[in-house]
Design a protein around this motif. Structure first.
Motif, PDB file in Angstrom:
ATOM      1  N   ALA A   1     -23.378  -8.683  -4.316  1.00 30.50           N
ATOM      2  CA  ALA A   1     -23.454  -8.486  -2.862  1.00 30.50           C
ATOM      3  C   ALA A   1     -23.557  -9.830  -2.145  1.00 30.50           C
ATOM      4  O   ALA A   1     -22.903 -10.043  -1.110  1.00 30.50           O
ATOM      5  CB  ALA A   1     -24.647  -7.604  -2.513  1.00 30.50           C
ATOM      6  N   LEU A   2     -24.333 -10.741  -2.698  1.00 33.29           N
ATOM      7  CA  LEU A   2     -24.436 -12.078  -2.107  1.00 33.29           C
ATOM      8  C   LEU A   2     -23.099 -12.805  -2.156  1.00 33.29           C
ATOM      9  O   LEU A   2     -22.687 -13.452  -1.188  1.00 33.29           O
ATOM     10  CB  LEU A   2     -25.508 -12.892  -2.838  1.00 33.29           C
ATOM     11  CG  LEU A   2     -25.722 -14.315  -2.370  1.00 33.29           C
ATOM     12  CD1 LEU A   2     -26.167 -14.353  -0.917  1.00 33.29           C
ATOM     13  CD2 LEU A   2     -26.744 -15.007  -3.261  1.00 33.29           C
ATOM     14  N   ARG A   3     -22.393 -12.669  -3.278  1.00 32.14           N
ATOM     15  CA  ARG A   3     -21.078 -13.311  -3.400  1.00 32.14           C
ATOM     16  C   ARG A   3     -20.091 -12.710  -2.399  1.00 32.14           C
ATOM     17  O   ARG A   3     -19.287 -13.434  -1.812  1.00 32.14           O
ATOM     18  CB  ARG A   3     -20.544 -13.166  -4.827  1.00 32.14           C
ATOM     19  CG  ARG A   3     -19.245 -13.919  -5.029  1.00 32.14           C
ATOM     20  CD  ARG A   3     -18.952 -14.144  -6.498  1.00 32.14           C
ATOM     21  NE  ARG A   3     -17.879 -15.114  -6.624  1.00 32.14           N
ATOM     22  CZ  ARG A   3     -16.647 -14.802  -7.006  1.00 32.14           C
ATOM     23  NH1 ARG A   3     -16.334 -13.571  -7.316  1.00 32.14           N
ATOM     24  NH2 ARG A   3     -15.739 -15.755  -7.092  1.00 32.14           N
ATOM     25  N   GLN A   4     -20.158 -11.403  -2.195  1.00 31.49           N
ATOM     26  CA  GLN A   4     -19.279 -10.755  -1.219  1.00 31.49           C
ATOM     27  C   GLN A   4     -19.546 -11.324   0.178  1.00 31.49           C
ATOM     28  O   GLN A   4     -18.611 -11.583   0.929  1.00 31.49           O
ATOM     29  CB  GLN A   4     -19.520  -9.241  -1.240  1.00 31.49           C
ATOM     30  CG  GLN A   4     -18.468  -8.446  -0.543  1.00 31.49           C
ATOM     31  CD  GLN A   4     -17.222  -8.263  -1.388  1.00 31.49           C
ATOM     32  OE1 GLN A   4     -17.107  -8.742  -2.505  1.00 31.49           O
ATOM     33  NE2 GLN A   4     -16.262  -7.577  -0.842  1.00 31.49           N
ATOM     34  N   ASP A   5     -20.829 -11.536   0.505  1.00 34.20           N
ATOM     35  CA  ASP A   5     -21.172 -12.118   1.802  1.00 34.20           C
ATOM     36  C   ASP A   5     -20.634 -13.541   1.936  1.00 34.20           C
ATOM     37  O   ASP A   5     -20.160 -13.935   3.003  1.00 34.20           O
ATOM     38  CB  ASP A   5     -22.676 -12.114   2.006  1.00 34.20           C
ATOM     39  CG  ASP A   5     -23.249 -10.717   2.201  1.00 34.20           C
ATOM     40  OD1 ASP A   5     -22.467  -9.783   2.493  1.00 34.20           O
ATOM     41  OD2 ASP A   5     -24.479 -10.557   2.049  1.00 34.20           O
TER      42      ASP A   5
END
Length: 139
Positions: free
Chosen positions: A18-22
């Motif tokens: 999720a952090l990488r997607q952000d």
């Protein structure tokens, strides 16, 4: 309550995904920002080390021998953290921006596939646990 040994590891993997997607979304949002450098996060090594702690392979570890009391001791385990880095492998445009929209959309698609795979694995892991509880309740 822990469902399985890898449950917490999968949850951490979801958090990192999720952090990488952000981060990828921020890169895409700044495609027109002068001097913006695209960023990414490396967390696969962190998860691999955590997996090795959960499932140790005794044949893969070799203790360090100290033949002299003045030898340095091996480093102590530190809290594993993901590393944020600039993805500078791409040529900067005239305005100094390094965001390549093709690379970002490809990375976003790969990240989405991995995120969905982790969700499916978590669902399967909890379904196995629920079926055991249901079967034990019937007997």
């Amino acid at each position: 309550m822990q469902i399985s040994r890898v449950h917490d590891l999968m949850v951490r993997g979801l958090d990192y995904r999720a952090l990488r997607q952000d981060m990828i979304s921020a890169n895409i949002a700044n495609v027109g920002t002068p001097y913006y450098r695209s960023r990414d996060i490396a967390f696969e090594g962190v998860l691999a080390r955590e997996k090795a702690k959960l499932f140790p392979r005794p044949e893969a570890t070799l203790p360090m021998a100290a033949t002299n009391p003045r030898h340095l001791r091996p480093p102590q385990e530190t809290k594993a953290r993901a590393e944020v880095f600039f993805r500078d492998g791409h040529l900067a445009r005239n305005d100094g921006n390094t965001v390549d929209l093709d690379v970002e959309t490809t990375e976003m698609a790969k990240n989405t596939v991995m995120y969905n795979a982790l969700i499916a694995a978590l669902k399967k892991d909890s379904a196995i646990f629920r079926s055991i509880i249901d079967a034990s309740a019937k007997t």
